[in-house]
Design a protein around this motif. Structure first.
Motif, PDB file in Angstrom:
ATOM      1  N   MET A 187      10.637 -52.095  32.489  1.00  0.00           N
ATOM      2  CA  MET A 187      11.148 -51.269  31.405  1.00  0.00           C
ATOM      3  C   MET A 187      12.444 -50.566  31.754  1.00  0.00           C
ATOM      4  O   MET A 187      12.784 -49.581  31.154  1.00  0.00           O
ATOM      5  CB  MET A 187      10.116 -50.219  31.029  1.00  0.00           C
ATOM      6  CG  MET A 187       8.968 -50.730  30.238  1.00  0.00           C
ATOM      7  SD  MET A 187       8.050 -49.378  29.574  1.00  0.00           S
ATOM      8  CE  MET A 187       6.937 -50.264  28.529  1.00  0.00           C
ATOM      9  N   ASN A 211      13.823 -48.806  20.243  1.00  0.00           N
ATOM     10  CA  ASN A 211      12.997 -49.270  21.358  1.00  0.00           C
ATOM     11  C   ASN A 211      13.833 -49.396  22.632  1.00  0.00           C
ATOM     12  O   ASN A 211      13.354 -49.113  23.739  1.00  0.00           O
ATOM     13  CB  ASN A 211      12.349 -50.607  21.026  1.00  0.00           C
ATOM     14  CG  ASN A 211      11.288 -50.990  22.042  1.00  0.00           C
ATOM     15  OD1 ASN A 211      10.362 -50.225  22.311  1.00  0.00           O
ATOM     16  ND2 ASN A 211      11.423 -52.163  22.630  1.00  0.00           N
ATOM     17  N   THR A 253      13.142 -47.373  26.012  1.00  0.00           N
ATOM     18  CA  THR A 253      13.040 -48.026  27.312  1.00  0.00           C
ATOM     19  C   THR A 253      13.914 -47.315  28.327  1.00  0.00           C
ATOM     20  O   THR A 253      13.528 -47.137  29.490  1.00  0.00           O
ATOM     21  CB  THR A 253      13.447 -49.503  27.197  1.00  0.00           C
ATOM     22  OG1 THR A 253      12.613 -50.163  26.240  1.00  0.00           O
ATOM     23  CG2 THR A 253      13.324 -50.215  28.537  1.00  0.00           C
ATOM     24  N   TYR A 298      12.046 -44.297  29.465  1.00  0.00           N
ATOM     25  CA  TYR A 298      11.030 -44.657  30.461  1.00  0.00           C
ATOM     26  C   TYR A 298      11.658 -44.895  31.830  1.00  0.00           C
ATOM     27  O   TYR A 298      11.019 -44.681  32.864  1.00  0.00           O
ATOM     28  CB  TYR A 298      10.304 -45.935  30.048  1.00  0.00           C
ATOM     29  CG  TYR A 298       9.202 -45.754  29.050  1.00  0.00           C
ATOM     30  CD1 TYR A 298       8.003 -45.138  29.391  1.00  0.00           C
ATOM     31  CD2 TYR A 298       9.327 -46.226  27.742  1.00  0.00           C
ATOM     32  CE1 TYR A 298       6.979 -44.991  28.480  1.00  0.00           C
ATOM     33  CE2 TYR A 298       8.310 -46.085  26.816  1.00  0.00           C
ATOM     34  CZ  TYR A 298       7.130 -45.466  27.191  1.00  0.00           C
ATOM     35  OH  TYR A 298       6.116 -45.312  26.286  1.00  0.00           O
ATOM     36  N   GLU A 346       5.461 -41.658  21.853  1.00  0.00           N
ATOM     37  CA  GLU A 346       5.839 -42.058  23.202  1.00  0.00           C
ATOM     38  C   GLU A 346       6.961 -41.181  23.733  1.00  0.00           C
ATOM     39  O   GLU A 346       6.938 -40.763  24.910  1.00  0.00           O
ATOM     40  CB  GLU A 346       6.259 -43.531  23.214  1.00  0.00           C
ATOM     41  CG  GLU A 346       5.111 -44.499  23.000  1.00  0.00           C
ATOM     42  CD  GLU A 346       5.510 -45.952  23.177  1.00  0.00           C
ATOM     43  OE1 GLU A 346       6.328 -46.240  24.079  1.00  0.00           O
ATOM     44  OE2 GLU A 346       5.018 -46.810  22.414  1.00  0.00           O
ATOM     45  N   GLN A 386      -2.518 -50.093  24.721  1.00  0.00           N
ATOM     46  CA  GLN A 386      -1.133 -50.495  24.502  1.00  0.00           C
ATOM     47  C   GLN A 386      -0.962 -51.979  24.822  1.00  0.00           C
ATOM     48  O   GLN A 386      -1.560 -52.496  25.766  1.00  0.00           O
ATOM     49  CB  GLN A 386      -0.189 -49.684  25.395  1.00  0.00           C
ATOM     50  CG  GLN A 386       0.058 -48.267  24.916  1.00  0.00           C
ATOM     51  CD  GLN A 386       1.143 -48.198  23.835  1.00  0.00           C
ATOM     52  OE1 GLN A 386       1.501 -49.200  23.211  1.00  0.00           O
ATOM     53  NE2 GLN A 386       1.652 -46.990  23.607  1.00  0.00           N
ATOM     54  N   GLY A 387      -0.114 -52.633  24.035  1.00  0.00           N
ATOM     55  CA  GLY A 387       0.174 -54.037  24.301  1.00  0.00           C
ATOM     56  C   GLY A 387       1.031 -54.238  25.535  1.00  0.00           C
ATOM     57  O   GLY A 387       0.933 -55.267  26.208  1.00  0.00           O
ATOM     58  N   ASP A 388       1.889 -53.253  25.843  1.00  0.00           N
ATOM     59  CA  ASP A 388       2.773 -53.331  26.999  1.00  0.00           C
ATOM     60  C   ASP A 388       2.270 -52.400  28.084  1.00  0.00           C
ATOM     61  O   ASP A 388       2.127 -51.186  27.850  1.00  0.00           O
ATOM     62  CB  ASP A 388       4.209 -52.926  26.627  1.00  0.00           C
ATOM     63  CG  ASP A 388       4.823 -53.845  25.585  1.00  0.00           C
ATOM     64  OD1 ASP A 388       4.458 -55.043  25.579  1.00  0.00           O
ATOM     65  OD2 ASP A 388       5.652 -53.375  24.787  1.00  0.00           O
ATOM     66  N   VAL A 389       2.019 -52.939  29.280  1.00  0.00           N
ATOM     67  CA  VAL A 389       1.629 -52.061  30.378  1.00  0.00           C
ATOM     68  C   VAL A 389       2.794 -51.124  30.680  1.00  0.00           C
ATOM     69  O   VAL A 389       3.963 -51.479  30.547  1.00  0.00           O
ATOM     70  CB  VAL A 389       1.260 -52.866  31.641  1.00  0.00           C
ATOM     71  CG1 VAL A 389       0.023 -53.685  31.407  1.00  0.00           C
ATOM     72  CG2 VAL A 389       2.419 -53.725  32.114  1.00  0.00           C
ATOM     73  N   ARG A 445       3.359 -48.325  28.991  1.00  0.00           N
ATOM     74  CA  ARG A 445       3.456 -47.381  27.887  1.00  0.00           C
ATOM     75  C   ARG A 445       2.165 -46.561  27.842  1.00  0.00           C
ATOM     76  O   ARG A 445       1.078 -47.090  28.065  1.00  0.00           O
ATOM     77  CB  ARG A 445       3.678 -48.099  26.551  1.00  0.00           C
ATOM     78  CG  ARG A 445       5.015 -48.818  26.439  1.00  0.00           C
ATOM     79  CD  ARG A 445       5.164 -49.482  25.085  1.00  0.00           C
ATOM     80  NE  ARG A 445       6.359 -50.304  25.010  1.00  0.00           N
ATOM     81  CZ  ARG A 445       7.527 -49.913  24.498  1.00  0.00           C
ATOM     82  NH1 ARG A 445       7.640 -48.681  24.013  1.00  0.00           N
ATOM     83  NH2 ARG A 445       8.560 -50.733  24.464  1.00  0.00           N
ATOM     84  N   ASN A 498      -2.667 -51.969  37.467  1.00  0.00           N
ATOM     85  CA  ASN A 498      -3.140 -51.820  36.081  1.00  0.00           C
ATOM     86  C   ASN A 498      -4.606 -52.257  35.928  1.00  0.00           C
ATOM     87  O   ASN A 498      -4.966 -52.991  35.018  1.00  0.00           O
ATOM     88  CB  ASN A 498      -2.242 -52.610  35.124  1.00  0.00           C
ATOM     89  CG  ASN A 498      -0.787 -52.196  35.236  1.00  0.00           C
ATOM     90  OD1 ASN A 498      -0.446 -51.037  35.032  1.00  0.00           O
ATOM     91  ND2 ASN A 498       0.079 -53.150  35.581  1.00  0.00           N
ATOM     92  N   GLN A 548       5.130 -48.475  36.701  1.00  0.00           N
ATOM     93  CA  GLN A 548       5.306 -49.892  36.966  1.00  0.00           C
ATOM     94  C   GLN A 548       6.463 -50.133  37.933  1.00  0.00           C
ATOM     95  O   GLN A 548       7.586 -49.665  37.708  1.00  0.00           O
ATOM     96  CB  GLN A 548       5.568 -50.632  35.651  1.00  0.00           C
ATOM     97  CG  GLN A 548       4.545 -50.363  34.565  1.00  0.00           C
ATOM     98  CD  GLN A 548       3.152 -50.803  34.940  1.00  0.00           C
ATOM     99  OE1 GLN A 548       2.947 -51.957  35.320  1.00  0.00           O
ATOM    100  NE2 GLN A 548       2.182 -49.893  34.834  1.00  0.00           N
TER     101      GLN A 548
END
Length: 580
Positions: free
Chosen positions: A1, A43, A47, A50, A149, A206-209, A211, A263, A272
């Motif tokens: 990310m 987005n 990112t 993050y 987020e 979450q679909g994305d690790v 987040r 994870n 991550q």
């Protein structure tokens, strides 16, 4: 990310809380603001927000504040406590020395680095929220998730600052001039408000690790309550996490420190890490901790910082019942090889210890993951200063060399082993704390024992009977025997609230040793003064570094507000912390 880091950091310069004077002319190569007023652009900005969560930012050498800003808080949470030493040599990164000795001055560059790293993160989250507010055509559900987020991250960065500096300005997206926000208002309500928004609006999965989920927001919120001794509110949030059924302890303690288990089902929120991804020196691989790997010996990484203390090693002692020595663990030192050369004879101690010791600490005569037997002094950069031990939890396996370890740069310990910032064991032990403060010792006992029972499921194997360990000599190892005498047993009872309180405090130390929590826990428990001055007095028996040091209650619980920040904003806006 983190791949749009350079792009995002330069966008909304008027919101950045730094000491630079920015020109009005848009620099060449910087995207137009209009590019970001859509889902894809927001987005991308998010990112970028993050990207700073690990403390590694743009500019300089992996970011000018990557080491003081590290998300693991190895300087502020471990080195400043009785868990670890700065280690290595006295002269390397000497700005950490006064942090370790509680002699930090207002112009210390690690202090300003921590401040800058997190307020850079705050600025980026506010950039996201400003653009979000100016993008009305965005679908409501998507806009809400972006806001949740961003506000989670904003709370995260401020929480980092609150624990280190206490008196901080809380900067929001509606503030016209961040430089005018004073640090005299309590930041806790604002931190809680942003986290509560995350609890109410983030998804459960979450679909994305990487987040945050609603449960990640709950975990941070519960911790914020604990820092304020609001045990009732913390208990409610922790019960929601436990009741979700989404998390459980991994079968073995060491499962939480393996790249293969990033994870996992115990992880509630982890940072991550990635290596060999095109960033210079693999800056995305937890570069804030790149100094904290073995220096020399059979491994040859860098640079020998963040070494476990003798006090921490002593804490893993157990009595004949397999229980910790809550009050007397530090009366005598477990045998160590301080000032013993690797080619000299040293027989490791035969005492019985909690098996988590040898998953946390690298010590002579014990296998160091799959790197072979730790040989003692030859693996330590400067043993008289840093002591005889190495940190172990962040290390990659030899079999992962070249794949999950950086293949570029000088900091060759950088790897893809994520930092588990919040995991289910935290939740269980924090809930036990809340039970204890409410007088329910039976429920607390059950949760503490759940963690202790897992701790005994696997031990380090490989009994070494070679007592001279110069490099090049093959050690005699019996892989069918435990490497040391291990025992960890559940408590049969908590006979009093005071005993239970000590037990859960010790369990938090044993479970999360060297993970950057210890100093902050001592402060929130109100025992930092007694514990750290006792530590100083005893530590001088092993090494001379702490001679003359002293922890001053009412001052040393927090670090000074950076003087360069006060000079920029004015002492009428930012007030210095007491005692500085």
């Amino acid at each position: 990310m983190k791949k749009i880091l350079i792009l995002t950091s330069a966008l909304f310069l008027t919101t950045t809380f730094s000491c630079e004077d920015f020109l009005e002319t848009t620099p060449v190569g910087v995207a137009s603001d209009a590019v970001f007023y859509n889902e894809k652009g927001i987005n991308a900005l998010l990112t970028g927000a993050y990207a700073l969560i690990d403390g590694v930012g743009a500019g300089g050498w992996g970011g000018e504040y990557s080491w003081p800003g590290s998300v693991t808080n190895w300087v502020w949470g471990s080195v400043a406590s009785d868990d670890s030493y700065k280690g290595t040599s006295v002269g390397d990164q000497s700005s950490i020395n006064p942090v370790e000795r509680y002699e930090t001055l207002v112009d210390n560059d690690y202090v300003s680095g921590k401040w800058t790293a997190n307020y850079d993160g705050v600025a980026r989250t506010n950039d996201v929220l400003k653009v979000l507010a100016g993008t009305p055509e965005l679908a409501t559900d998507k806009a809400t998730q972006f806001e949740a987020e961003a506000r989670f991250l904003r709370a995260w960065y401020h929480f980092e600052m609150k624990r280190v500096f206490n008196n901080i300005p809380y900067i929001t997206d509606v503030v016209e001039d961040p430089a005018t926000v004073p640090n005299t208002a309590d930041a806790w309500p604002s931190i809680e408000s942003d986290l509560q928004f995350g609890v109410g609006n983030l998804p459960g999965i979450q679909g994305d690790v990487g987040r945050p989920t609603k449960y990640a927001a709950m975990a941070v919120l519960a911790r914020a309550h604990l820092f304020q001794q609001d045990y009732s509110s913390a208990a409610d949030v922790l019960d929601d996490i436990i009741g979700s059924g989404n998390y459980s302890l991994m079968p073995n303690y060491f499962d939480n420190y393996m790249i293969a288990n990033n994870n996992n089902v115990e992880s509630i929120f982890e940072i991550q890490y990635a290596v060999n991804d095109g960033t210079p020196d693999s800056f995305n691989g937890g570069y804030g901790d790149c100094l904290n790997f073995p220096h020399g010996g059979d491994i040859g990484t860098c640079c020998g910082f963040h070494q476990p203390s003798q006090n921490l090693v002593n804490a893993f002692k157990v009595d004949d019942s397999g229980l910790p020595l809550l009050d007397s663990y530090n009366d005598t030192d477990l045998k160590n090889d301080q000032m013993v050369d690797s080619d000299a004879t040293f027989e490791p101690f035969e005492d019985t210890v909690d098996p988590r010791l040898d998953w946390t600490v690298g010590r002579r005569g014990i296998p160091f993951l799959d790197w072979g037997i730790m040989r003692g002094a030859d693996w330590i950069r400067e043993q008289p200063n840093g002591g005889p031990y190495l940190y172990k939890k962040n290390m990659f396996y030899s079999a992962e060399s070249g794949s999950y370890q950086t293949s570029t740069g000088w900091a060759t310990g950088v790897n893809a082993n994520n930092y588990r910032a919040y995991r289910y064991a935290h939740v269980l032990l924090w809930r036990a704390e809340c039970y204890i403060e409410a007088g329910d010792l039976t429920s607390a006992l059950d949760l503490v024992n759940e963690v202790r029972e897992r701790a005994g499921n696997a031990v380090v194997m490989g009994k070494c009977t070679t007592y001279e360990l110069p490099q090049g000599v093959a050690a005699d190892i019996d892989l069918d025997q435990p490497a040391a005498n291990y025992d960890v047993q559940p408590y049969s009872s908590f006979p009093s609230q005071d005993y239970a309180r000590k037990a859960v405090q010790m369990e938090l130390r044993l479970e999360f040793g060297m993970e950057g929590h210890r100093f902050f826990d001592l402060v929130r428990w109100g025992i930092a003064d007694d514990v750290l001055n006792d530590f100083i007095a005893r530590d001088t028996d092993l090494r001379g570094f702490m001679t003359g040091a002293n922890f001053d209650a009412g001052k040393d619980e927090y670090w000074p507000i950076p003087q360069n920040q006060i000079d920029q904003q004015g002492s009428d806006i930012l007030q210095q912390n007491p005692g500085y």
